[in-house]
Scaffold this motif. Structure first.
Motif, mmCIF file in Angstrom:
data_model
loop_
_atom_site.group_PDB
_atom_site.id
_atom_site.type_symbol
_atom_site.label_atom_id
_atom_site.label_comp_id
_atom_site.label_asym_id
_atom_site.label_seq_id
_atom_site.Cartn_x
_atom_site.Cartn_y
_atom_site.Cartn_z
ATOM 1 N N ASP A 212 0.684 -1.023 -0.093
ATOM 2 C CA ASP A 212 0.159 -0.334 0.027
ATOM 3 C C ASP A 212 0.985 1.361 0.212
ATOM 4 O OD1 ASP A 212 -2.318 -1.427 -0.225
ATOM 5 O OD2 ASP A 212 -3.041 0.348 1.437
ATOM 6 N N LEU A 213 2.188 1.381 0.586
ATOM 7 C CA LEU A 213 2.614 2.371 0.652
ATOM 8 C C LEU A 213 3.672 2.476 -0.267
ATOM 9 C CD1 LEU A 213 4.711 5.234 1.698
ATOM 10 C CD2 LEU A 213 5.742 3.162 2.878
ATOM 11 N N ALA A 214 3.999 1.770 -1.284
ATOM 12 C CA ALA A 214 4.762 1.544 -2.578
ATOM 13 C C ALA A 214 3.534 1.818 -3.232
ATOM 14 C CB ALA A 214 4.901 0.413 -2.851
ATOM 15 N N GLN A 215 2.007 1.742 -3.275
ATOM 16 C CA GLN A 215 1.108 2.221 -4.055
ATOM 17 C C GLN A 215 1.409 3.974 -4.501
ATOM 18 O OE1 GLN A 215 0.513 0.214 -6.527
ATOM 19 N NE2 GLN A 215 -1.244 1.931 -7.560
ATOM 20 N N THR A 216 0.839 4.405 -3.010
ATOM 21 C CA THR A 216 0.863 5.650 -2.826
ATOM 22 C C THR A 216 1.759 6.525 -2.990
ATOM 23 O OG1 THR A 216 -1.085 5.379 -1.140
ATOM 24 C CG2 THR A 216 0.926 7.422 -1.143
ATOM 25 N N GLU A 217 3.475 5.440 -2.983
ATOM 26 C CA GLU A 217 4.791 6.700 -3.268
ATOM 27 C C GLU A 217 4.844 6.482 -4.931
ATOM 28 O OE1 GLU A 217 7.729 5.104 0.665
ATOM 29 O OE2 GLU A 217 7.356 3.869 -1.621
ATOM 30 N N ALA A 218 4.169 5.753 -5.535
ATOM 31 C CA ALA A 218 4.400 5.261 -6.754
ATOM 32 C C ALA A 218 3.175 6.884 -7.587
ATOM 33 C CB ALA A 218 3.600 4.127 -7.989
ATOM 34 N N ARG A 219 2.032 7.768 -7.360
ATOM 35 C CA ARG A 219 1.454 7.936 -7.702
ATOM 36 C C ARG A 219 2.818 9.861 -7.488
ATOM 37 N NH1 ARG A 219 -1.930 10.680 -4.235
ATOM 38 N NH2 ARG A 219 -2.990 11.360 -6.234
ATOM 39 N N LEU A 220 3.214 10.228 -6.787
ATOM 40 C CA LEU A 220 4.415 10.844 -6.635
ATOM 41 C C LEU A 220 4.675 10.904 -7.931
ATOM 42 C CD1 LEU A 220 5.963 12.957 -5.018
ATOM 43 C CD2 LEU A 220 7.767 11.769 -5.334
ATOM 44 N N GLY A 221 5.209 10.758 -9.032
ATOM 45 C CA GLY A 221 5.875 10.602 -10.232
ATOM 46 C C GLY A 221 5.139 11.308 -11.212
ATOM 47 N N LEU A 222 3.144 11.005 -11.329
ATOM 48 C CA LEU A 222 2.189 11.597 -11.593
ATOM 49 C C LEU A 222 1.913 12.398 -11.219
ATOM 50 C CD1 LEU A 222 0.010 8.070 -11.872
ATOM 51 C CD2 LEU A 222 1.485 9.170 -13.528
ATOM 52 N N ILE A 223 2.482 13.075 -10.032
ATOM 53 C CA ILE A 223 2.008 14.384 -9.479
ATOM 54 C C ILE A 223 3.118 15.515 -10.015
ATOM 55 C CG2 ILE A 223 1.589 16.096 -8.055
ATOM 56 C CD1 ILE A 223 1.160 13.420 -6.044
ATOM 57 N N GLU A 224 3.921 15.154 -10.134
ATOM 58 C CA GLU A 224 5.383 16.126 -11.131
ATOM 59 C C GLU A 224 4.739 16.357 -12.307
ATOM 60 O OE1 GLU A 224 9.299 13.394 -9.355
ATOM 61 O OE2 GLU A 224 8.879 14.854 -7.507
ATOM 62 N N ILE A 225 4.367 15.199 -12.984
ATOM 63 C CA ILE A 225 4.303 15.573 -14.018
ATOM 64 C C ILE A 225 3.515 16.749 -14.042
ATOM 65 C CG2 ILE A 225 3.083 14.778 -16.193
ATOM 66 C CD1 ILE A 225 4.671 12.266 -15.461
ATOM 67 N N ALA A 226 2.167 16.323 -13.565
ATOM 68 C CA ALA A 226 1.018 17.749 -13.667
ATOM 69 C C ALA A 226 1.135 18.818 -13.048
ATOM 70 C CB ALA A 226 -1.044 17.330 -13.146
ATOM 71 N N ARG A 227 2.061 18.998 -12.565
ATOM 72 C CA ARG A 227 2.616 19.973 -11.408
ATOM 73 C C ARG A 227 3.917 20.825 -12.689
ATOM 74 N NH1 ARG A 227 2.321 22.960 -6.905
ATOM 75 N NH2 ARG A 227 4.286 24.245 -6.727
ATOM 76 N N ALA A 228 4.588 20.425 -13.413
ATOM 77 C CA ALA A 228 5.443 20.824 -14.665
ATOM 78 C C ALA A 228 3.882 21.017 -15.561
ATOM 79 C CB ALA A 228 6.524 19.319 -14.791
ATOM 80 N N GLU A 229 3.845 20.244 -16.195
ATOM 81 C CA GLU A 229 2.443 20.340 -16.619
ATOM 82 C C GLU A 229 2.086 22.766 -17.273
ATOM 83 O OE1 GLU A 229 0.440 17.692 -17.958
ATOM 84 O OE2 GLU A 229 1.888 16.814 -19.111
ATOM 85 N N ALA A 230 1.629 21.905 -15.486
ATOM 86 C CA ALA A 230 0.631 23.693 -15.577
ATOM 87 C C ALA A 230 1.702 24.357 -15.098
ATOM 88 C CB ALA A 230 0.080 22.990 -14.131
ATOM 89 N N GLU A 231 2.634 24.477 -14.816
ATOM 90 C CA GLU A 231 3.675 25.466 -14.750
ATOM 91 C C GLU A 231 4.047 25.882 -16.346
ATOM 92 O OE1 GLU A 231 8.315 26.273 -12.927
ATOM 93 O OE2 GLU A 231 7.480 25.173 -12.358
ATOM 94 N N HIS A 232 4.302 24.776 -17.121
ATOM 95 C CA HIS A 232 5.024 25.031 -18.223
ATOM 96 C C HIS A 232 3.666 25.672 -19.530
ATOM 97 C CE1 HIS A 232 7.666 21.581 -17.790
ATOM 98 N NE2 HIS A 232 8.182 23.006 -17.288
ATOM 99 N N GLY A 233 2.632 25.410 -19.187
ATOM 100 C CA GLY A 233 1.585 25.651 -19.241
ATOM 101 C C GLY A 233 1.587 27.604 -18.905
ATOM 102 N N LEU A 234 1.508 27.958 -17.772
ATOM 103 C CA LEU A 234 1.474 29.337 -17.810
ATOM 104 C C LEU A 234 2.798 29.868 -18.800
ATOM 105 C CD1 LEU A 234 0.906 29.041 -13.954
ATOM 106 C CD2 LEU A 234 -0.259 30.225 -15.477
ATOM 107 N N ALA A 235 3.905 29.509 -18.283
ATOM 108 C CA ALA A 235 4.804 30.183 -18.888
ATOM 109 C C ALA A 235 4.472 30.405 -20.252
ATOM 110 C CB ALA A 235 6.308 29.352 -19.068
ATOM 111 N N ILE A 236 4.195 29.646 -21.275
ATOM 112 C CA ILE A 236 3.737 29.288 -22.736
ATOM 113 C C ILE A 236 2.232 30.794 -22.955
ATOM 114 C CG2 ILE A 236 2.411 28.743 -24.536
ATOM 115 C CD1 ILE A 236 3.218 25.939 -23.719
ATOM 116 N N LEU A 237 1.284 31.085 -21.460
ATOM 117 C CA LEU A 237 0.673 32.017 -21.912
ATOM 118 C C LEU A 237 1.181 33.045 -21.980
ATOM 119 C CD1 LEU A 237 -2.233 29.568 -20.193
ATOM 120 C CD2 LEU A 237 -2.426 30.439 -22.571
ATOM 121 N N LEU A 238 2.955 33.451 -20.882
ATOM 122 C CA LEU A 238 2.569 33.820 -20.870
ATOM 123 C C LEU A 238 4.104 34.587 -21.385
ATOM 124 C CD1 LEU A 238 1.076 34.039 -18.021
ATOM 125 C CD2 LEU A 238 3.568 35.294 -16.754
#
Length: 455
Positions: A212-238
């Motif tokens: 269960d712990l490993a399954q939760t830790e595996a979500r970290l990469g997906l969160i980091e991808i989504a955060r980077a996409e949001a940050e990059h999307g903001l940069a493009i709009l600006l």
């Protein structure tokens, strides 16, 4: 009620010219309801809607994007282009004058005479058919359309920046939740290990807790991808390269921005005066009507007055010694073309009808966006209350299952299941808060409640 703005806008765009080229624009007859089906949120600000989030970072990003975004810049340049073309059409109503000059050198034995002449050629179209006036009205409608689309691009960019910022904040909150969830599961794993070492739990329990712990830790990469996409999307709009944007973190960076109150939404009929895309569709109707006038002008006679002034008698010495002027009139009478001109009029009228349908559809689409946003605001708020209750119950269930597990009165499966429910409820709550924020963004974008009003 039924609303039509075409009469007002048509009179504003109709320019002086031959009356025979004026085309009556059919009434749009847009069925605009008096009120929205859903209850409107209370209004509190008479300013830009994004200030309703009370988030200075968001406000700074939107204002920055409105000044730097390349799509807005392109839309602004198209306005300049349309304005220049309108001036060009107006120029056709004035006389045109061109200069001409000619010089010849004949090489003969013993003598090389030079002959020269100069002159002015001009013409003036009296616009007997009304074609020039119709072309001016078409260019004026194109200019209005470009300006409306510029304002609409501002509306779209402001909403896009706000959505990306909400996503950036959502992923930040997810990272905080990730830390809380993994710490909770690590505590459970430590308890299970201690019980296993004491002979009170099976190795299977240890593996389940670790999985269960490993399954939760595996979500970290997906969160980091989504955060980077949001940050990059903001940069493009600006208008900045992705990966270079520095976003100032607000004090509550690990929470979703909450919307308080913004400018009044108004009635559905307000969409006809606020939404740039609807106004652009209206301008296309007026342009299509002008194009009918252009095609109809080809069915009428046209009259052009040409003139010329010639200086010179054929020798270089007499270049300014003689003067010859001529003035005439050229009448063009359309007689027979096999029905081509009338077919083109029919096609232009069909395009006018199509533009009217697109205008009506643009209003209904905007109205649907606003109604959908209002439903979403209400539904997500109701869902949020249920999720808060689910979190309270999940926290209680986890405490009880942990206590029972320590006493040997519950299985590890009960503990892990309670943990999953709690983590899932907290994640759903974060997503729901972001959905509420996005619903408010969608509502104000649909209503164009902070862009320019065109009356």
């Amino acid at each position: 009620m039924t609303v039509s703005r075409l009469t007002i806008t048509a009179s504003a765009l109709l320019l002086s010219g031959c009356a025979t080229s004026l085309i009556e624009v059919p009434a749009a007859n847009i069925p605009a309801p008096a009120t929205y089906a859903e209850q409107l949120p209370p209004a509190g600000l008479d300013e830009a809607w994004w200030n309703g989030f009370r988030d200075p970072v968001l406000a700074a990003l939107v204002e920055r994007g409105l000044g730097a975004n390349f799509e807005i810049a392109a839309a602004r340049d198209r306005v300049f282009s349309a304005e220049a073309l309108l001036r060009a059409e107006w120029a056709d109503r004035l006389p045109s004058i061109d200069g001409s000059g000619e010089a010849d050198l004949e090489l003969t034995e013993g003598n090389s005479p030079v002959t020269a002449s100069a002159g002015l050629l001009g013409s003036f179209d009296l616009d007997l058919s009304g074609r020039l006036s119709a072309e001016i009205r078409a260019a004026a409608a194109s200019y209005a359309e470009a300006d409306y689309l510029r304002a609409d691009q501002q509306r779209l960019v402001a909403a896009a920046i706000a959505r990306q910022y909400v996503e950036y904040r959502r992923t930040g909150a997810q990272l905080e939740l990730f830390e809380q969830s993994t710490e909770l599961q690590r505590q459970t794993l430590r308890i299970v290990n201690l019980r296993f070492e004491a002979g009170l739990a099976a190795n299977l329990d240890v593996r389940r807790a670790a999985a269960d712990l490993a399954q939760t830790e595996a979500r970290l990469g997906l969160i980091e991808i989504a955060r980077a996409e949001a940050e990059h999307g903001l940069a493009i709009l600006l208008a900045e390269p992705p990966g270079t944007l520095a976003i100032m973190s607000p004090e509550n960076a690990v929470t979703i921005p909450q919307y308080s109150a913004g400018p009044a939404i108004g009635t559905p009929a307000n969409l006809l005066r606020r939404r740039g895309d609807i106004l652009a569709a209206e301008a296309r109707v007026l342009r299509a009507a002008a194009e009918v006038g252009i095609e109809q002008a080809d069915l009428r006679p046209s009259l052009v007055i040409p003139g010329s002034i010639l200086l010179g008698d054929g020798t270089i010495d007499g270049l300014f010694g003689s003067f010859l002027a001529s003035l005439g009139a050229a009448l063009d009478l359309p007689l027979f073309d096999g029905g081509r001109r009338r077919a083109e009029v029919t096609a232009a009228r069909a395009d006018l009808d199509a533009s009217l349908s697109e205008y009506r559809q643009a209003f209904l689409r905007a109205l649907g966006e606003a109604e959908n946003a209002l439903v979403a605001i209400r539904a997500y708020r109701e869902r949020g209350a249920s999720l808060e209750e689910a979190i309270v119950q999940s926290e209680t269930a986890l405490e009880q299952s942990n206590a029972l597990y320590r006493e040997g009165l519950a299985s590890l499966f009960d503990v892990l299941d309670a943990q999953r429910q709690l983590i899932s409820s907290r994640q759903s709550q974060l997503d729901n808060e972001a959905a509420i924020a996005n619903a408010f963004i969608a509502l104000h974008s649909a209503a164009a409640s902070s862009t320019e009003d065109f009356n």
